[in-house]
Design a protein around this motif. Sequence first.
Motif, short mmCIF file in Angstrom:
data_model
loop_
_atom_site.label_atom_id
_atom_site.label_comp_id
_atom_site.label_asym_id
_atom_site.label_seq_id
_atom_site.Cartn_x
_atom_site.Cartn_y
_atom_site.Cartn_z
N GLY A 71 2.78 41.08 28.74
CA GLY A 71 1.80 41.50 29.73
C GLY A 71 1.98 42.95 30.13
N LYS A 72 3.23 43.37 30.28
CA LYS A 72 3.52 44.76 30.64
C LYS A 72 3.10 45.70 29.51
N GLN A 73 3.36 45.30 28.27
CA GLN A 73 2.97 46.13 27.13
C GLN A 73 1.45 46.26 27.05
N ALA A 74 0.73 45.18 27.32
CA ALA A 74 -0.73 45.23 27.28
C ALA A 74 -1.24 46.15 28.39
N HIS A 75 -0.64 46.05 29.56
CA HIS A 75 -1.03 46.92 30.68
C HIS A 75 -0.76 48.38 30.34
N ASP A 76 0.41 48.66 29.76
CA ASP A 76 0.75 50.03 29.38
C ASP A 76 -0.22 50.57 28.32
N ARG A 105 -4.75 54.17 26.92
CA ARG A 105 -6.12 54.38 26.44
C ARG A 105 -6.93 55.17 27.47
N LEU A 106 -6.77 54.82 28.75
CA LEU A 106 -7.48 55.55 29.80
C LEU A 106 -7.02 57.00 29.89
N GLU A 107 -5.72 57.22 29.72
CA GLU A 107 -5.21 58.59 29.73
C GLU A 107 -5.80 59.41 28.58
N ARG A 108 -5.91 58.79 27.40
CA ARG A 108 -6.49 59.50 26.26
C ARG A 108 -7.95 59.84 26.51
N TRP A 109 -8.70 58.89 27.13
CA TRP A 109 -10.10 59.19 27.46
C TRP A 109 -10.17 60.37 28.43
N ARG A 110 -9.33 60.34 29.46
CA ARG A 110 -9.33 61.43 30.43
C ARG A 110 -9.07 62.76 29.74
N ASP A 111 -8.06 62.80 28.88
CA ASP A 111 -7.71 64.04 28.19
C ASP A 111 -8.84 64.49 27.25
N ARG A 112 -9.48 63.55 26.57
CA ARG A 112 -10.60 63.89 25.70
C ARG A 112 -11.76 64.47 26.51
N LEU A 113 -12.02 63.88 27.66
CA LEU A 113 -13.14 64.37 28.48
C LEU A 113 -12.86 65.76 29.03
N ILE A 114 -11.62 66.02 29.42
CA ILE A 114 -11.28 67.32 30.00
C ILE A 114 -11.18 68.39 28.92
N LYS A 167 -8.44 62.15 40.10
CA LYS A 167 -9.66 61.50 40.55
C LYS A 167 -10.46 60.98 39.36
N LEU A 168 -10.51 61.78 38.29
CA LEU A 168 -11.20 61.37 37.08
C LEU A 168 -10.55 60.12 36.50
N PHE A 169 -9.21 60.12 36.44
CA PHE A 169 -8.51 58.96 35.90
C PHE A 169 -8.78 57.73 36.76
N LYS A 170 -8.76 57.90 38.07
CA LYS A 170 -9.03 56.77 38.97
C LYS A 170 -10.43 56.21 38.72
N TYR A 171 -11.40 57.09 38.53
CA TYR A 171 -12.77 56.65 38.25
C TYR A 171 -12.84 55.92 36.91
N LEU A 172 -12.18 56.44 35.90
CA LEU A 172 -12.16 55.79 34.59
C LEU A 172 -11.52 54.40 34.70
N ARG A 173 -10.46 54.29 35.48
CA ARG A 173 -9.79 53.00 35.66
C ARG A 173 -10.71 52.01 36.36
N GLU A 174 -11.43 52.49 37.39
CA GLU A 174 -12.37 51.60 38.09
C GLU A 174 -13.47 51.11 37.16
N LEU A 175 -13.98 52.00 36.32
CA LEU A 175 -15.01 51.59 35.37
C LEU A 175 -14.47 50.57 34.37
N ALA A 176 -13.25 50.76 33.92
CA ALA A 176 -12.66 49.85 32.93
C ALA A 176 -12.40 48.47 33.53
N GLU A 177 -12.15 48.43 34.84
CA GLU A 177 -11.84 47.15 35.49
C GLU A 177 -13.08 46.39 35.93
#
Length: 177
Positions: free
Chosen positions: A101-106, A111-120, A164-174
Motif C-alpha cells: 500500500g505504501k509503495q502504491a501511494h508513493d 506520478r503527480l510530481e512528474r505531471w507538475r514538473d512537466r507542466l512547469i 499549490k499546483l501540486f496540491k491542485y493536481l492531487r485534488e484532481l487525482a483524488e
Amino acid sequence: MTNEEDFEQLDPADQDEEWVSKSQVKREMNALQDLGKKLVALNKDQLAKVPLDETLREAIDECRRLKKGEAIRRQLQYIGRLMRLADSDAISQTLDSFEAGKQAHDAHFHRLERWRDRLINGTPSDLTDYVAAFPGADVQHLRQLVRNAQKEAQQQKPPASARKLFKYLRELAEEPG
C-alpha cells in the motif's frame, strides 16, 4: 557398538526429523526479531490490524515506551522469543500488505510530481495532455497556477506556487470519476 549401530537403534521417527544447524536457528531467530522491530515501528492503526496475541502486543507497547538503547535491545530480544509462538506468516503477510500500500501511494505521488514538473518546465502541449487525462480540471485555474510557478522558478523564489499546483493536481487525482 559402533556409531552406525547406535543410529540404527534409534527410533525411526527420530531419524526422519530434519537436522537444523545452530547457524540456521540463529538466522531464524534474527528474522523473527527483525519482524518484531517492524511491528514496533508501525503506527497504532496499523498495529491494530496485525493478528497478535495479547502478550506480544503488550511487549510491543512496552518497547515503544522505552528510551534507553540497551533496554530496547533486550525488549526486542524478548519480542523475538514471543514471535516463536506467534503466527509469523500471518504477521508477515499483513506487514507486506502495508508495504504494498505504501509503495502504491508513493508511486501515485511520484506520478503527480512528474505531471507538475512537466507542466512547469514543459510545453503547452503538456497542459493539453494533462487536461485530456483529467477532464475535470479547470483549465484557466491550471494555467494560472502553472504561470505563477514558472515565474517563481525564473525569479528563483521559494516554490509556493509549485506547491499549490501540486496540491491542485492531487485534488484532481483524488476526485472520483
